[in-house]
Design a protein around this motif. Structure first.
Motif, PDB file in Angstrom:
ATOM      1  N   UNK A   9       0.839  -1.207   0.000  1.00  0.00           N
ATOM      2  CA  UNK A   9       0.000   0.000   0.000  1.00  0.00           C
ATOM      3  C   UNK A   9       0.867   1.248   0.000  1.00  0.00           C
ATOM      4  N   UNK A  10       1.892   1.269   0.838  1.00  0.00           N
ATOM      5  CA  UNK A  10       2.769   2.445   0.910  1.00  0.00           C
ATOM      6  C   UNK A  10       3.488   2.672  -0.413  1.00  0.00           C
ATOM      7  N   UNK A  11       4.036   1.622  -0.990  1.00  0.00           N
ATOM      8  CA  UNK A  11       4.718   1.753  -2.283  1.00  0.00           C
ATOM      9  C   UNK A  11       3.766   2.292  -3.352  1.00  0.00           C
ATOM     10  N   UNK A  12       2.549   1.785  -3.351  1.00  0.00           N
ATOM     11  CA  UNK A  12       1.547   2.238  -4.327  1.00  0.00           C
ATOM     12  C   UNK A  12       1.231   3.712  -4.129  1.00  0.00           C
ATOM     13  N   UNK A  13       0.981   4.093  -2.895  1.00  0.00           N
ATOM     14  CA  UNK A  13       0.629   5.488  -2.613  1.00  0.00           C
ATOM     15  C   UNK A  13       1.776   6.440  -2.905  1.00  0.00           C
ATOM     16  N   UNK A  14       2.988   6.036  -2.569  1.00  0.00           N
ATOM     17  CA  UNK A  14       4.145   6.889  -2.866  1.00  0.00           C
ATOM     18  C   UNK A  14       4.348   7.016  -4.373  1.00  0.00           C
ATOM     19  N   UNK A  15       4.022   5.947  -5.103  1.00  0.00           N
ATOM     20  CA  UNK A  15       4.098   6.002  -6.558  1.00  0.00           C
ATOM     21  C   UNK A  15       3.085   6.968  -7.155  1.00  0.00           C
ATOM     22  N   UNK A  16       1.953   7.089  -6.499  1.00  0.00           N
ATOM     23  CA  UNK A  16       0.898   7.999  -6.968  1.00  0.00           C
ATOM     24  C   UNK A  16       1.160   9.425  -6.503  1.00  0.00           C
ATOM     25  N   UNK A  17       1.405   9.549  -5.215  1.00  0.00           N
ATOM     26  CA  UNK A  17       1.499  10.875  -4.584  1.00  0.00           C
ATOM     27  C   UNK A  17       2.909  11.449  -4.604  1.00  0.00           C
TER      28      UNK A  17
ATOM     29  N   UNK B 251      -3.681   8.972   3.916  1.00  0.00           N
ATOM     30  CA  UNK B 251      -3.506   7.526   3.727  1.00  0.00           C
ATOM     31  C   UNK B 251      -2.051   7.132   3.941  1.00  0.00           C
ATOM     32  N   UNK B 252      -1.129   7.952   3.452  1.00  0.00           N
ATOM     33  CA  UNK B 252       0.296   7.673   3.659  1.00  0.00           C
ATOM     34  C   UNK B 252       0.623   7.770   5.147  1.00  0.00           C
ATOM     35  N   UNK B 253       0.090   8.788   5.812  1.00  0.00           N
ATOM     36  CA  UNK B 253       0.310   8.925   7.253  1.00  0.00           C
ATOM     37  C   UNK B 253      -0.207   7.703   8.005  1.00  0.00           C
ATOM     38  N   UNK B 254      -1.389   7.218   7.613  1.00  0.00           N
ATOM     39  CA  UNK B 254      -1.982   6.058   8.279  1.00  0.00           C
ATOM     40  C   UNK B 254      -1.126   4.814   8.091  1.00  0.00           C
ATOM     41  N   UNK B 255      -0.715   4.549   6.858  1.00  0.00           N
ATOM     42  CA  UNK B 255       0.057   3.332   6.610  1.00  0.00           C
ATOM     43  C   UNK B 255       1.430   3.417   7.296  1.00  0.00           C
ATOM     44  N   UNK B 256       2.032   4.594   7.327  1.00  0.00           N
ATOM     45  CA  UNK B 256       3.309   4.739   8.032  1.00  0.00           C
ATOM     46  C   UNK B 256       3.121   4.514   9.532  1.00  0.00           C
ATOM     47  N   UNK B 257       2.003   4.992  10.075  1.00  0.00           N
ATOM     48  CA  UNK B 257       1.705   4.759  11.488  1.00  0.00           C
ATOM     49  C   UNK B 257       1.526   3.282  11.792  1.00  0.00           C
ATOM     50  N   UNK B 258       0.823   2.581  10.908  1.00  0.00           N
ATOM     51  CA  UNK B 258       0.628   1.145  11.100  1.00  0.00           C
ATOM     52  C   UNK B 258       1.947   0.384  10.971  1.00  0.00           C
ATOM     53  N   UNK B 259       2.804   0.800  10.046  1.00  0.00           N
ATOM     54  CA  UNK B 259       4.108   0.145   9.906  1.00  0.00           C
ATOM     55  C   UNK B 259       4.968   0.376  11.144  1.00  0.00           C
ATOM     56  N   UNK B 260       4.892   1.568  11.721  1.00  0.00           N
ATOM     57  CA  UNK B 260       5.605   1.831  12.980  1.00  0.00           C
ATOM     58  C   UNK B 260       5.073   0.923  14.089  1.00  0.00           C
ATOM     59  N   UNK B 261       3.751   0.820  14.179  1.00  0.00           N
ATOM     60  CA  UNK B 261       3.137  -0.053  15.191  1.00  0.00           C
ATOM     61  C   UNK B 261       3.548  -1.503  14.961  1.00  0.00           C
ATOM     62  N   UNK B 262       3.607  -1.906  13.702  1.00  0.00           N
ATOM     63  CA  UNK B 262       4.027  -3.262  13.363  1.00  0.00           C
ATOM     64  C   UNK B 262       5.442  -3.526  13.851  1.00  0.00           C
ATOM     65  N   UNK B 263       6.342  -2.606  13.584  1.00  0.00           N
ATOM     66  CA  UNK B 263       7.728  -2.778  14.023  1.00  0.00           C
ATOM     67  C   UNK B 263       7.835  -2.841  15.538  1.00  0.00           C
ATOM     68  N   UNK B 264       7.053  -2.032  16.245  1.00  0.00           N
ATOM     69  CA  UNK B 264       7.048  -2.073  17.715  1.00  0.00           C
ATOM     70  C   UNK B 264       6.507  -3.406  18.216  1.00  0.00           C
TER      71      UNK B 264
END
Length: 153
Positions: free
Chosen positions: A107-115, A124-137
């Motif tokens: 999702x992040x790669x797709x959104x960065x490719x668009x935006x 949406x990018x903020x949300x996915x980055x937040x979820x990836x941070x939570x995932x890493x934690x």
């Protein structure tokens, strides 16, 4: 739709939230058809309510079906990415970290490719980055919770 859902969630009336979401989805289904973006958005609200009730398997099934429709019907890449974020979040809640990472990263790669990576932020990018941070934690916490003596056996 989203405002009313937020109100029901904030007051903890998940039954009413689910009832409202299903009603909106059925209305859009009748008016616009199964593959219309409005129908898919309202169907994702049904899945989101299930997710807030910790009914992860049911939410996952809904999101997978929505993603399949979007991919089959050639929805926009951004719309597909939004559903990948939803899937990734459910997998994160289920502690299925590899699947969460796969969906969120795509999702992040797709959104960065668009935006692009401009200074202008996208929710949406903020949300996915937040979820990836939570995932890493969560991944670090899972490793930290393994008994230390496990490694010494």
């Amino acid at each position: 739709l989203f405002d009313l859902n937020a109100v029901y969630i904030n007051i903890g009336d998940y039954e009413k939230d689910l009832e409202h979401s299903i009603s909106a989805w059925k209305g859009n289904l009748e008016k616009c058809g199964e593959y219309h973006e409005d129908t898919l958005v309202s169907r994702s609200m049904v899945a989101r309510v299930k997710e807030t009730q910790c009914e992860y398997k049911e939410a996952l099934e809904e999101y997978k079906e929505i993603l399949n429709i979007k991919q089959t019907e050639k929805a926009t890449n951004e719309s597909v990415a939004i559903t990948l974020i939803d899937l990734g979040h459910v997998y994160l809640m289920m502690k299925m970290f590899d699947l969460a990472d796969e969906n969120l990263s795509t999702a992040l790669d797709t959104l960065l490719g668009i935006k692009g990576t401009t200074d202008k932020r996208n929710s949406a990018i903020d949300a996915v980055e937040g979820y990836l941070d939570a995932l890493n934690k969560e991944r670090k916490r899972s490793v930290c919770n393994i008994d230390w003596f496990f490694f010494w056996r």
